[in-house]
Design a protein around this motif. Structure first.
Motif, PDB file in Angstrom:
ATOM      1  N   ARG A  58      29.238  27.521  37.095  1.00 26.16           N
ATOM      2  CA  ARG A  58      30.281  27.821  36.107  1.00 26.16           C
ATOM      3  C   ARG A  58      29.762  28.820  35.077  1.00 26.16           C
ATOM      4  N   GLN A  59      28.511  28.640  34.639  1.00 28.65           N
ATOM      5  CA  GLN A  59      27.897  29.579  33.700  1.00 28.65           C
ATOM      6  C   GLN A  59      27.824  30.985  34.285  1.00 28.65           C
ATOM      7  N   ARG A  63      29.722  34.142  32.660  1.00 31.11           N
ATOM      8  CA  ARG A  63      28.920  35.268  32.215  1.00 31.11           C
ATOM      9  C   ARG A  63      29.369  36.560  32.887  1.00 31.11           C
ATOM     10  N   ALA A  64      29.613  36.491  34.183  1.00 30.95           N
ATOM     11  CA  ALA A  64      30.045  37.679  34.925  1.00 30.95           C
ATOM     12  C   ALA A  64      31.407  38.162  34.438  1.00 30.95           C
ATOM     13  N   GLU A  65      32.322  37.241  34.225  1.00 31.26           N
ATOM     14  CA  GLU A  65      33.663  37.617  33.769  1.00 31.26           C
ATOM     15  C   GLU A  65      33.617  38.192  32.355  1.00 31.26           C
ATOM     16  N   PRO A  69      33.416  45.021  32.812  1.00 30.83           N
ATOM     17  CA  PRO A  69      34.127  46.112  32.140  1.00 30.83           C
ATOM     18  C   PRO A  69      35.285  46.674  32.966  1.00 30.83           C
ATOM     19  N   GLY A  70      35.477  46.171  34.207  1.00 34.52           N
ATOM     20  CA  GLY A  70      36.516  46.715  35.080  1.00 34.52           C
ATOM     21  C   GLY A  70      36.011  47.960  35.772  1.00 34.52           C
ATOM     22  N   PRO A  71      36.713  48.491  36.712  1.00 36.06           N
ATOM     23  CA  PRO A  71      38.118  48.249  37.011  1.00 36.06           C
ATOM     24  C   PRO A  71      38.385  47.007  37.859  1.00 36.06           C
ATOM     25  N   ARG A  75      39.266  38.079  38.474  1.00 42.59           N
ATOM     26  CA  ARG A  75      39.502  37.306  39.701  1.00 42.59           C
ATOM     27  C   ARG A  75      38.674  37.877  40.854  1.00 42.59           C
ATOM     28  N   ALA A  76      38.627  39.199  40.965  1.00 43.28           N
ATOM     29  CA  ALA A  76      37.829  39.842  42.009  1.00 43.28           C
ATOM     30  C   ALA A  76      36.343  39.579  41.790  1.00 43.28           C
ATOM     31  N   ILE A  77      35.907  39.655  40.541  1.00 44.83           N
ATOM     32  CA  ILE A  77      34.499  39.394  40.216  1.00 44.83           C
ATOM     33  C   ILE A  77      34.144  37.964  40.588  1.00 44.83           C
ATOM     34  N   ARG A  78      35.020  37.036  40.273  1.00 44.33           N
ATOM     35  CA  ARG A  78      34.773  35.626  40.614  1.00 44.33           C
ATOM     36  C   ARG A  78      34.635  35.462  42.124  1.00 44.33           C
TER      37      ARG A  78
END
Length: 95
Positions: A58-59, A63-65, A69-71, A75-78
């Motif tokens: 979860r951490q 942290r990643a979210e 900075p996008g694009p 949700r994609a990062i997760r």
């Protein structure tokens, strides 16, 4: 008759080369991360600690979210990190 723009083709080739370079760096980083996971797995096994630690995952997601900075969307990062963590658990289980 060929309507392609040679400048566009050159730009695409340059960007594809940049992607290839980034992919090479990602591969290096993924394996560096996996080596850390292997070491953690050894420590957890020696200390009779559980391999799966949902709070730590979860951490990592949070942290990643927060740092994203996008694009790419959060949700994609997760989803990307879910896959990385899934593979990391697999490596950790097999040490």
């Amino acid at each position: 008759m060929d309507d392609s723009d040679p400048r566009a083709a050159e730009t695409i080739d340059r960007l594809r080369q940049e992607i290839d370079d980034i992919d090479s760096r990602l591969l290096e980083l993924f394996n560096q991360r996996a080596r850390c996971v292997v070491e953690i797995g050894h420590i957890k096994r020696a200390g009779h600690m559980p391999l799966y630690q949902p709070d730590r995952e979860r951490q990592i997601f949070e942290r990643a979210e927060a740092a994203n900075p996008g694009p790419l969307s959060n949700r994609a990062i997760r989803r990307l990190f879910e896959r990385i963590l899934d593979e990391s658990r697999s490596v950790e289980r097999h040490v």
